[in-house]
Design a protein around this motif. Structure first.
Motif, mmCIF file in Angstrom:
data_model
loop_
_atom_site.group_PDB
_atom_site.id
_atom_site.type_symbol
_atom_site.label_atom_id
_atom_site.label_comp_id
_atom_site.label_asym_id
_atom_site.label_seq_id
_atom_site.Cartn_x
_atom_site.Cartn_y
_atom_site.Cartn_z
ATOM 1 N N ASP A 36 0.818 -1.201 -0.093
ATOM 2 C CA ASP A 36 -0.544 0.031 0.166
ATOM 3 C C ASP A 36 1.122 1.294 -0.135
ATOM 4 O OD1 ASP A 36 -2.690 -1.202 0.352
ATOM 5 O OD2 ASP A 36 -2.734 -1.561 2.307
ATOM 6 N N ASP A 38 1.379 3.503 2.212
ATOM 7 C CA ASP A 38 0.672 4.593 2.912
ATOM 8 C C ASP A 38 1.178 5.746 3.664
ATOM 9 O OD1 ASP A 38 -1.739 2.992 2.567
ATOM 10 O OD2 ASP A 38 -1.972 2.649 4.493
ATOM 11 N N CYS A 39 2.287 5.927 3.243
ATOM 12 C CA CYS A 39 3.350 6.866 3.706
ATOM 13 C C CYS A 39 3.887 7.821 2.991
ATOM 14 C CB CYS A 39 3.922 7.079 5.180
ATOM 15 S SG CYS A 39 5.715 6.194 4.873
ATOM 16 N N GLY A 40 3.644 6.514 1.563
ATOM 17 C CA GLY A 40 4.908 7.276 0.568
ATOM 18 C C GLY A 40 5.960 7.296 0.547
ATOM 19 N N GLY A 41 6.446 6.951 1.174
ATOM 20 C CA GLY A 41 8.170 6.024 1.695
ATOM 21 C C GLY A 41 9.097 6.151 2.568
ATOM 22 N N VAL A 42 8.287 6.908 3.379
ATOM 23 C CA VAL A 42 9.153 7.236 5.236
ATOM 24 C C VAL A 42 9.370 6.781 5.747
ATOM 25 C CG1 VAL A 42 8.910 10.048 4.231
ATOM 26 C CG2 VAL A 42 6.915 9.036 6.631
ATOM 27 N N CYS A 43 8.808 5.420 5.793
ATOM 28 C CA CYS A 43 9.079 4.303 6.581
ATOM 29 C C CYS A 43 8.516 4.390 8.001
ATOM 30 C CB CYS A 43 10.894 4.634 7.134
ATOM 31 S SG CYS A 43 11.269 2.791 7.997
ATOM 32 N N SER A 44 7.211 5.114 7.921
ATOM 33 C CA SER A 44 5.950 5.719 9.144
ATOM 34 C C SER A 44 4.586 4.593 9.390
ATOM 35 C CB SER A 44 5.885 6.723 8.793
ATOM 36 O OG SER A 44 4.434 6.958 10.104
ATOM 37 N N CYS A 45 4.679 3.549 7.900
ATOM 38 C CA CYS A 45 3.484 2.895 7.767
ATOM 39 C C CYS A 45 3.008 1.260 7.699
ATOM 40 C CB CYS A 45 2.592 3.759 6.683
ATOM 41 S SG CYS A 45 2.857 2.887 4.849
ATOM 42 N N ILE A 66 15.627 1.106 12.239
ATOM 43 C CA ILE A 66 14.447 2.265 11.841
ATOM 44 C C ILE A 66 13.278 0.605 11.808
ATOM 45 C CG2 ILE A 66 13.299 3.605 11.450
ATOM 46 C CD1 ILE A 66 15.882 5.847 12.368
ATOM 47 N N GLN A 86 12.303 1.133 1.667
ATOM 48 C CA GLN A 86 13.512 1.468 2.137
ATOM 49 C C GLN A 86 14.684 0.737 1.073
ATOM 50 O OE1 GLN A 86 14.230 3.933 4.492
ATOM 51 N NE2 GLN A 86 11.943 4.510 3.971
ATOM 52 N N GLU A 88 16.240 0.950 -2.091
ATOM 53 C CA GLU A 88 16.356 2.501 -3.468
ATOM 54 C C GLU A 88 16.524 0.444 -4.497
ATOM 55 O OE1 GLU A 88 16.634 5.412 -4.009
ATOM 56 O OE2 GLU A 88 15.704 5.376 -2.707
#
Lengths: 102, 387
Positions: A36, A38-45, A66, A86, A88
């Motif tokens: 999904d 959801d957070c657009g790729g900032v490692c939050s969701c 993290i 995370q 690339e």
């Protein structure tokens, strides 16, 4: 250009190619089921969880600290777990097989 | 101090004790402050339950003003998962192109309107309108209905100076009852009708269950969205270079959204009720069975063990494992909607607004006993200048 192979939880095989961006973005752009982002790729969701095929784990490398902190509270996590926002996309990934956790 | 600076009142307690204390209506709360501890407790639903008496996991407690259980919010697994599966697809609709296009039209016309005015009170004349109009999309009901909600004022539960206002809450609950009856008599393709027609374990959802979902939808997304939008306006007023950067580097917009939400953490904390005698934090603080803890998202999001420069807005922060939308099973159902609002708002401001001047501001300080936290503004007057 790297070829990335997703295996969804329905055992559907999705082969995609890319040369930049994150693996999560590639999966979301192509509607890979269970990713999904959801957070657009900032490692939050933690909605982009994959299990790397063990024989390919050297292509992706292990999760960062993290990421591990998030994954240790995920009931489906194992030693080959990654949050694919995370990872690339690089040539080093070519041929990697990723099993979607959800 | 700058108006858009939101300091971290939890730092010392987080580092020295890992917890804080709040006495809320004689039902005290042990506030868990560190990011890792907050995540662990949020994940551990067996020991820290949400399915307590309705209203009790909210801080300040709503047990005296609400009997209806909010769903799926105040339900534990495995039932929680059954309810969540019903509502999840509906709350993902903000990802659809048509939804986004309508939201963009709403936000652009509001920004166009405020650009013509000399003095805008952001909370009431911008954020409340934006939030209410956007909610008509989430509910899939006519735009005009937003006028009713705007008329209620900025807070559903909170009046100025009164933490809990039973009369205000009754306005919402009575309204929702009426709307459920309307949808039952005359079904359409709105959220009320969809819920009334939904099944759980082979039976239809009851009216009380539908009401529980609707109260959550209204209450959970009101103050939170209003604060996120208002505080972001204050930030851009004092950081005009951030607007030009978003214009030049639109690819960082997603990171900027997540970072502003981390920094402002519109919901300070959420409670749980312990089901057994237990301990929290590495320090091992005792928590008694049937007492409350809270998961302090706002503190966790400033945890210096995880975030570099936690008290700065780093607009393009790349790795940002914040918990502003909660964590684990109960993560925010409205997050997709909220993220789209913020994303389109930032794009629209960058495209149309040259600068914003703050004329006057009155801060909204939450009283958490041991801590006083700035969560937003009671009012903030600004002038928007076009590009």
């Amino acid at each position: 250009m790297a070829k990335i192979i997703f295996i969804t939880s329905d055992s559907e095989k999705v082969e995609l190619e890319a040369d930049s961006g994150s693996v999560m973005e590639l999966a979301v752009q192509n509607g890979v089921q269970g990713i999904d982002g959801d957070c657009g790729g900032v490692c939050s969701c933690a909605t982009c969880h994959v299990h790397v095929a063990p024989e390919h784990f050297d292509k992706t490398g292990p999760a960062s600290e993290i990421e591990q902190d998030m994954l240790e509270l995920d009931d489906d996590a194992n030693e080959y777990s990654r949050l694919c926002c995370q990872i690339e996309v690089t040539d080093a990934l070519d041929g990697v097989v990723l099993h979607v956790a959800k | 101090m700058k108006k858009s600076e939101f300091s971290d009142p939890f730092e010392q307690a987080r580092n020295e004790q890992g917890i804080g204390h709040m006495n809320d209506q004689d039902d005290p709360v042990t506030m868990v402050l560190g990011l890792k501890d907050v995540r662990k407790c949020a994940h551990n639903w067996k020991t820290f339950q949400s399915g307590a008496k309705p209203g009790r996991i909210v801080v300040p407690s709503e047990v005296n003003i609400r009997d209806t259980r909010q769903i799926p919010f105040e339900v534990d697994p495995p039932e929680h998962g059954d309810y969540r599966a019903i509502v999840e697809p509906w709350f993902k609709r903000p990802l659809e192109d048509e939804y986004r296009a309508k939201l963009r039209t709403q936000i652009e016309s509001l920004v166009d309107e405020v650009l013509t005015k000399d003095d805008i009170e952001v909370v009431g004349e911008f954020s409340l309108k934006l939030q209410s109009r956007a909610l008509t999309l989430l509910l899939n009901i006519p735009y005009e209905e937003s006028e009713v909600w705007i008329g209620w004022g900025t807070h559903v539960f909170r009046s100025e100076g009164v933490a809990l206002d039973g009369d205000k809450a009754a306005i919402l609950y009575d309204y929702i009852d009426e709307q459920i009856d309307r949808a039952q008599a005359n079904p359409g393709d709105d959220l009320y009708s969809v819920l009334l027609n939904s099944e759980i374990n082979g039976r239809k959802l009851s009216k009380e269950e539908v009401k529980g979902v609707m109260i959550l939808t209204f209450a959970g997304g009101r103050d939170t969205v209003i604060n996120a939008v208002t505080n972001s306006i204050a930030y851009f007023a004092e950081h005009p270079q951030a607007l030009s950067r978003l214009r030049d580097e639109p690819e960082i917009t997603n990171r900027a959204v997540e970072e502003l939400i981390r920094y402002f953490s519109p919901l300070t904390h959420m409670g749980r009720v312990a089901t057994e005698d237990t301990k929290v934090c590495p320090h091992g603080h005792d928590v008694k069975a049937d007492s409350r803890i809270s998961l302090c998202w706002a503190s966790a999001n400033r945890d210096e063990k995880v975030f570099e420069n936690p008290n700065e807005v780093v607009l393009d922060r790349k790795v940002n494992p914040h918990v502003a939308f909660g964590f684990s099973h109960h993560n925010c159902l409205g997050a997709t909607h909220a993220r789209q609002i913020m994303h389109i708002l930032l794009e629209t401001l960058a495209a149309k607004v040259g600068s914003i001047e703050i004329l006057d501001a009155k801060e909204n300080i939450e009283d958490l006993d041991q801590f006083k936290r700035k969560v937003g503004f009671d009012s903030i007057n600004v002038k928007f200048n076009p590009r």
